[in-house]
Design a protein around this motif. Sequence first.
Motif, PDB file in Angstrom:
ATOM      1  N   LEU A 197      29.519  25.063  95.399  1.00 47.63           N
ATOM      2  CA  LEU A 197      29.536  26.496  95.132  1.00 47.63           C
ATOM      3  C   LEU A 197      30.672  26.839  94.163  1.00 47.63           C
ATOM      4  CD1 LEU A 197      28.243  29.236  95.923  1.00 47.63           C
ATOM      5  CD2 LEU A 197      30.017  29.445  97.665  1.00 47.63           C
ATOM      6  N   GLY A 198      31.827  26.268  94.450  1.00 47.98           N
ATOM      7  CA  GLY A 198      32.998  26.518  93.589  1.00 47.98           C
ATOM      8  C   GLY A 198      32.748  26.002  92.181  1.00 47.98           C
ATOM      9  N   LEU A 199      32.149  24.830  92.095  1.00 48.82           N
ATOM     10  CA  LEU A 199      31.866  24.244  90.777  1.00 48.82           C
ATOM     11  C   LEU A 199      30.887  25.128  90.001  1.00 48.82           C
ATOM     12  CD1 LEU A 199      32.247  21.795  88.865  1.00 48.82           C
ATOM     13  CD2 LEU A 199      30.264  20.746  89.973  1.00 48.82           C
ATOM     14  N   GLY A 200      29.878  25.611  90.726  1.00 53.39           N
ATOM     15  CA  GLY A 200      28.888  26.493  90.081  1.00 53.39           C
ATOM     16  C   GLY A 200      29.547  27.751  89.552  1.00 53.39           C
ATOM     17  N   ILE A 201      30.412  28.333  90.349  1.00 52.08           N
ATOM     18  CA  ILE A 201      31.090  29.565  89.922  1.00 52.08           C
ATOM     19  C   ILE A 201      31.981  29.270  88.710  1.00 52.08           C
ATOM     20  CG2 ILE A 201      32.815  31.294  90.601  1.00 52.08           C
ATOM     21  CD1 ILE A 201      31.576  31.084  93.463  1.00 52.08           C
ATOM     22  N   TRP A 202      32.693  28.159  88.777  1.00 49.86           N
ATOM     23  CA  TRP A 202      33.557  27.774  87.650  1.00 49.86           C
ATOM     24  C   TRP A 202      32.730  27.564  86.374  1.00 49.86           C
ATOM     25  CZ3 TRP A 202      37.740  27.655  84.976  1.00 49.86           C
ATOM     26  CH2 TRP A 202      37.931  26.692  83.981  1.00 49.86           C
ATOM     27  N   LEU A 203      31.630  26.805  86.517  1.00 50.99           N
ATOM     28  CA  LEU A 203      30.793  26.528  85.337  1.00 50.99           C
ATOM     29  C   LEU A 203      30.275  27.819  84.698  1.00 50.99           C
ATOM     30  CD1 LEU A 203      28.657  23.441  86.470  1.00 50.99           C
ATOM     31  CD2 LEU A 203      30.376  23.497  84.668  1.00 50.99           C
ATOM     32  N   GLY A 204      30.018  28.813  85.525  1.00 48.70           N
ATOM     33  CA  GLY A 204      29.543  30.092  85.016  1.00 48.70           C
ATOM     34  C   GLY A 204      30.562  30.773  84.103  1.00 48.70           C
ATOM     35  N   PHE A 205      31.812  30.363  84.221  1.00 52.36           N
ATOM     36  CA  PHE A 205      32.863  30.939  83.358  1.00 52.36           C
ATOM     37  C   PHE A 205      33.220  30.008  82.191  1.00 52.36           C
ATOM     38  CE2 PHE A 205      33.911  33.128  87.425  1.00 52.36           C
ATOM     39  CZ  PHE A 205      33.636  34.417  86.989  1.00 52.36           C
ATOM     40  N   THR A 206      32.385  29.001  81.984  1.00 57.27           N
ATOM     41  CA  THR A 206      32.662  28.061  80.892  1.00 57.27           C
ATOM     42  C   THR A 206      31.474  27.989  79.938  1.00 57.27           C
ATOM     43  OG1 THR A 206      31.677  26.112  81.921  1.00 57.27           O
ATOM     44  CG2 THR A 206      33.961  26.611  82.531  1.00 57.27           C
ATOM     45  N   ASP A 207      31.693  27.332  78.815  1.00 54.53           N
ATOM     46  CA  ASP A 207      30.575  27.095  77.897  1.00 54.53           C
ATOM     47  C   ASP A 207      30.082  25.654  78.050  1.00 54.53           C
ATOM     48  OD1 ASP A 207      32.601  25.680  76.756  1.00 54.53           O
ATOM     49  OD2 ASP A 207      32.354  26.484  74.737  1.00 54.53           O
ATOM     50  N   ALA A 208      30.151  25.148  79.285  1.00 53.87           N
ATOM     51  CA  ALA A 208      29.748  23.760  79.552  1.00 53.87           C
ATOM     52  C   ALA A 208      28.308  23.516  79.107  1.00 53.87           C
ATOM     53  CB  ALA A 208      29.873  23.456  81.031  1.00 53.87           C
TER      54      ALA A 208
END
Lengths: 441, 283
Positions: B16-27
């Motif tokens: 969940l944390g990774l998903g939220i983080w990825l949402g704030f990146t241009d990964a």
Amino acid sequence: MKFTRRDVIRTTAGVAAGALGSRFVGSSAFAQEGLTYKPEDGAKLRMLRWSPFVQGDEDQWLANTKRFTEATGVEVRVDKESWEDIRPKAAVAANVGSGPDLMLVWFDDPHQYPDKLHDVTELGEYLGTKYGGWHDGPKQYATREGKFLGLPLATIGNAIVYRESWVKEAGFSEFPKDTASFLELCKALQAKGHPAGFTHGHGVGDGNNYAHWLLWSHGGQMVDESGKVTINSPETLKAIEYAQELYKTFIPGTESWLDVNNNRAFLAGELSVIANGISVYNTAKTNKDNDPKLTEIAKDMRTTSLPIGPIGKSVELFQVTTAVIFDYTPYPNAAKAYLQFMFEEQQMAEWITSSAGYCCQTLKAFDNNPVWTADPNNAAYAKASATLRPNGYAGPLGYASAATMADYVLVDMFAKAVTGQATPQEAMEEAEKRANRYYRV
Amino acid sequence: MLPAAALLLVFLTYPLGLGIWLGFTDARIGRPGIFIGIENYQYLSDDAVFWLSVFNTLLYTISASILKFALGLWLALILNQNLPFKSFFRAIVLLPWVVPTVLSAIAFWWIYDSQFSILSWALMEMGLIDHRINFLGDPENARASVIAANVWRGIPFVAITLLAGLQTIPQSLYEAATLDGASRWQLFRFVTLPLLTPIIAITMTFSVLFTFTDFQLIYVLTRGGPVNATHLMATLSFQRGISGGQLGEGAAIAVAMIPFLLAAILFSYFGLQRRKWQQGGGD
């Protein structure tokens, strides 16, 4: 220098004789010239490929793989997935750094994760030099900044498949070669109760092939050479207006079609004209169930290239598959040896032959494979690699081109306009906006 | 305690944390990406396809959940009666739930096929229609069709769970109410429904969550088509994140589902489960 198939065979045989002393002695199938990869000790490979559309393709691939194992002792496990599921599998493998050592991926995939792929430039150049050079289109999908991210394996051609008797019944002695006459034919066919049908749904292959042909044949393009979105243009407008007219002649339901719908409807005798790979013809020809109706359809089936539009030349997308080695593999040499083996004359020639016209060669030396003349219906697919235009034309291949296609921007543009959900202008503007998000304007 | 906490951390908190983080990146696929703040969300806020997927998801979830609840409850009430071959019928009802989603989706794909639909064929044979129904080609039909498929698949879960709840209601309460002259409707309204409400709350919470996050059914039936008319947030997230390689944007779409899911859970928790009358008090 002209490079004939005979030259290839002669060269290969000579090299095989010269390979005495190598670990592949006695294996004429592993004849090599100047490039040898020594598989790592204890190497085992796992490969993921797409499920076959023509059974001969898979059978020959596995037979060639077996030969490789016999020649090198390197075991290769070949897994398969539905072709549309390859892209997500490859994406996950690239992202997590674990999975099959090799994969047969599609379209712009190698450009999505170039850093995760093993550099096979040496092998790519070796094969190109030895076999008369690579066809440019497939090569573009497999190379970036001069490096081979993978080896372009095959182009799956797309062509018009039609019922000859119905076309004649509609008053056309031969299949039209230009888009204007093609529209007239489709109108006549519909009037006779034999409609055409092209995919306007989210069919990865058929939907994209059809949409790109519509656009390109009228001179439209998603982006220019610099990657600037140019879809909103008079040429695109003409393409949409043409699509609207053509759509009126279709069998109902094409907006929902995925990749298999047109084949199925055609083989059921519901359609007179579709655009497809040769698999649909092979299914009818093979006719495993000995269905007399299918035998009749197979006899009546003909194939030809999609009509030429106002730009005056044949332009199509087609599907290109590239063999890639992931960088995380512990056995890069074994993987390269495997690919080299599969691309060498004996294996590649047999594989192309067994694929029965489904897989078009990417190396020019194989252009004269007998499969292209073995059946007149194969001819329409023979030059797929030579004539294709890569996705995202005229811009560079990369994240943006891949994402734009994956998001069905072009397919939706046509679908929206032909179904009346938007005017051609609105559809173009929406496509422009969506494409700009990927090309980041 | 520690193993449970570790499990939660590894399988729940981290993804969940990774998903939220990825949402704030241009990964992107194969590239970790850099922090770009709310840029993905800004893009999405201006994206008609995203808003269409939000609309579709809400329509899909609300319609399918209401239908599943109504039909599931009705079925549970029937199955709670003393029917002959009761066990057999209960097993039959479970079938749609037992069949893997992909298989049932393929079955519906055939049922809805624009050329070979058995439904169209049957209606035409009966003389009720004169042309095939364009189930998945017309946007409205396509939405209704995927909702119907989801309802078919989801009813057993609701029915069997509510049936389990019905069987915990003491028979003596019905007998007492009957002696007091309660009608069948009053029995349902004042005995069955209040005592079943906690189970309904749990069942519908799960049902809403399953429906909201549905993916396979849409992926097999329409791939989000025609013209994105059936794209749900989950399928759009997959299309953008995995097929399109825009991991950050895909994650942002997935994260955008969280508020809706939280709202569903909170509604269930505060609105239904903690009503005073369930603990003997009035509303």
